[in-house]
Motif scaffolding. Sequence first.
Motif, PDB file in Angstrom:
ATOM      1  N   LEU A   1       0.846  -1.309   0.191  1.00 33.29           N
ATOM      2  CA  LEU A   1       0.039   0.100  -0.079  1.00 33.29           C
ATOM      3  C   LEU A   1       0.867   1.217  -0.035  1.00 33.29           C
ATOM      4  CD1 LEU A   1      -2.879   1.163   0.151  1.00 33.29           C
ATOM      5  CD2 LEU A   1      -2.505   0.856   2.869  1.00 33.29           C
ATOM      6  N   GLY A   2       0.492   1.816  -0.983  1.00 30.20           N
ATOM      7  CA  GLY A   2       1.404   3.528  -0.824  1.00 30.20           C
ATOM      8  C   GLY A   2       1.039   4.413  -2.110  1.00 30.20           C
TER       9      GLY A   2
ATOM     10  N   THR B   1      -1.059  10.474   3.043  1.00 33.10           N
ATOM     11  CA  THR B   1      -1.722   9.776   3.961  1.00 33.10           C
ATOM     12  C   THR B   1      -3.239   9.694   4.229  1.00 33.10           C
ATOM     13  OG1 THR B   1      -1.052  11.572   5.575  1.00 33.10           O
ATOM     14  CG2 THR B   1       0.603   9.727   5.408  1.00 33.10           C
TER      15      THR B   1
ATOM     16  N   VAL C   1      -4.674   7.620   1.583  1.00 31.91           N
ATOM     17  CA  VAL C   1      -4.831   6.005   1.880  1.00 31.91           C
ATOM     18  C   VAL C   1      -5.849   5.682   3.092  1.00 31.91           C
ATOM     19  CG1 VAL C   1      -3.396   4.452   3.193  1.00 31.91           C
ATOM     20  CG2 VAL C   1      -2.483   5.862   1.135  1.00 31.91           C
TER      21      VAL C   1
ATOM     22  N   LEU D   1       0.502  -6.541   5.652  1.00 32.60           N
ATOM     23  CA  LEU D   1       0.608  -4.994   4.980  1.00 32.60           C
ATOM     24  C   LEU D   1       1.774  -4.416   4.808  1.00 32.60           C
ATOM     25  CD1 LEU D   1      -1.535  -2.910   3.835  1.00 32.60           C
ATOM     26  CD2 LEU D   1      -1.100  -1.917   6.218  1.00 32.60           C
TER      27      LEU D   1
ATOM     28  N   LEU E   1       3.244  -1.019   4.045  1.00 34.15           N
ATOM     29  CA  LEU E   1       2.922   0.532   4.019  1.00 34.15           C
ATOM     30  C   LEU E   1       4.107   1.234   3.626  1.00 34.15           C
ATOM     31  CD1 LEU E   1       0.732   2.551   3.871  1.00 34.15           C
ATOM     32  CD2 LEU E   1       1.224   3.014   6.461  1.00 34.15           C
TER      33      LEU E   1
ATOM     34  N   ILE F   1      -0.210   8.284   9.652  1.00 39.97           N
ATOM     35  CA  ILE F   1       0.123   6.760   9.839  1.00 39.97           C
ATOM     36  C   ILE F   1      -0.105   6.059  10.891  1.00 39.97           C
ATOM     37  CG2 ILE F   1       2.069   5.033   9.546  1.00 39.97           C
ATOM     38  CD1 ILE F   1       3.447   7.301   7.612  1.00 39.97           C
TER      39      ILE F   1
ATOM     40  N   ILE G   1      -3.825   4.997  10.432  1.00 39.53           N
ATOM     41  CA  ILE G   1      -3.834   3.712   9.599  1.00 39.53           C
ATOM     42  C   ILE G   1      -3.633   2.526  10.330  1.00 39.53           C
ATOM     43  CG2 ILE G   1      -2.902   2.658   7.568  1.00 39.53           C
ATOM     44  CD1 ILE G   1      -2.158   5.346   6.556  1.00 39.53           C
TER      45      ILE G   1
END
Length: 215
Positions: free
Chosen positions: A44-45, A73, A76, A91, A93, A113, A116
């Motif tokens: 993910l990014g 961010t 996301v 995951l 990231l 983050i 997340i």
Amino acid sequence: MKRIALLAIALLIAGTACAQAVYREQRRTLFELLPVRSSDIVFLGNSITDGCEWDELFDNRHIKNRGICSDRTTDVLGRLDPIIEGHPKRLFLMIGINDLAGGATPEEVVANIARIIDRFQNESRWTRIFIQSILPVNGRDFDAYRSHYAHADRIVPTNELLQALCAERGITYIDVWSALADDEGLLDKRYTNDGLHLLGEGYLVWRDVLKPYVK
């Protein structure tokens, strides 16, 4: 002539932004429809993640690429639902360089983050989370991404805060920065052709850093 040149530059920038928005919407809506399963490994990014064929690089059909060009961010955070609902096995990231280029502080990046991480730890508790460092950039040998270079001094402090966050939350922090930086702390010109994104050799270096965690 100068006014015409400035107008042409402005139109080019607007056209590029429009194309990016169209592409990002295409990717986001596709990812909402593609399933994520509990056996999957999700990358993910932003565009740096988006630019790689991770499943082929690792020869692993369970790897799913969920990178989208230009993501920050907050972007996301806004598209986590389809991933969390699939409860992926792992995951990976990497996110934040576009936030910094837009003027965000290291603290703001790390706070998002952390949000997340919170969502996964609360809603997909069996997903093993790996937070990757933000990569270096290179404004010495390239001149394509001036805003990223202008805020390059925030990358290392952000990575230090990320490492501390991971220690606090009991999750794995992976230092990819060191593998791709040259002796001056810039993205090694062997691995890039624009100072921000990676060439194939750069992805091979990245892969080798991640191998112990992907296996």
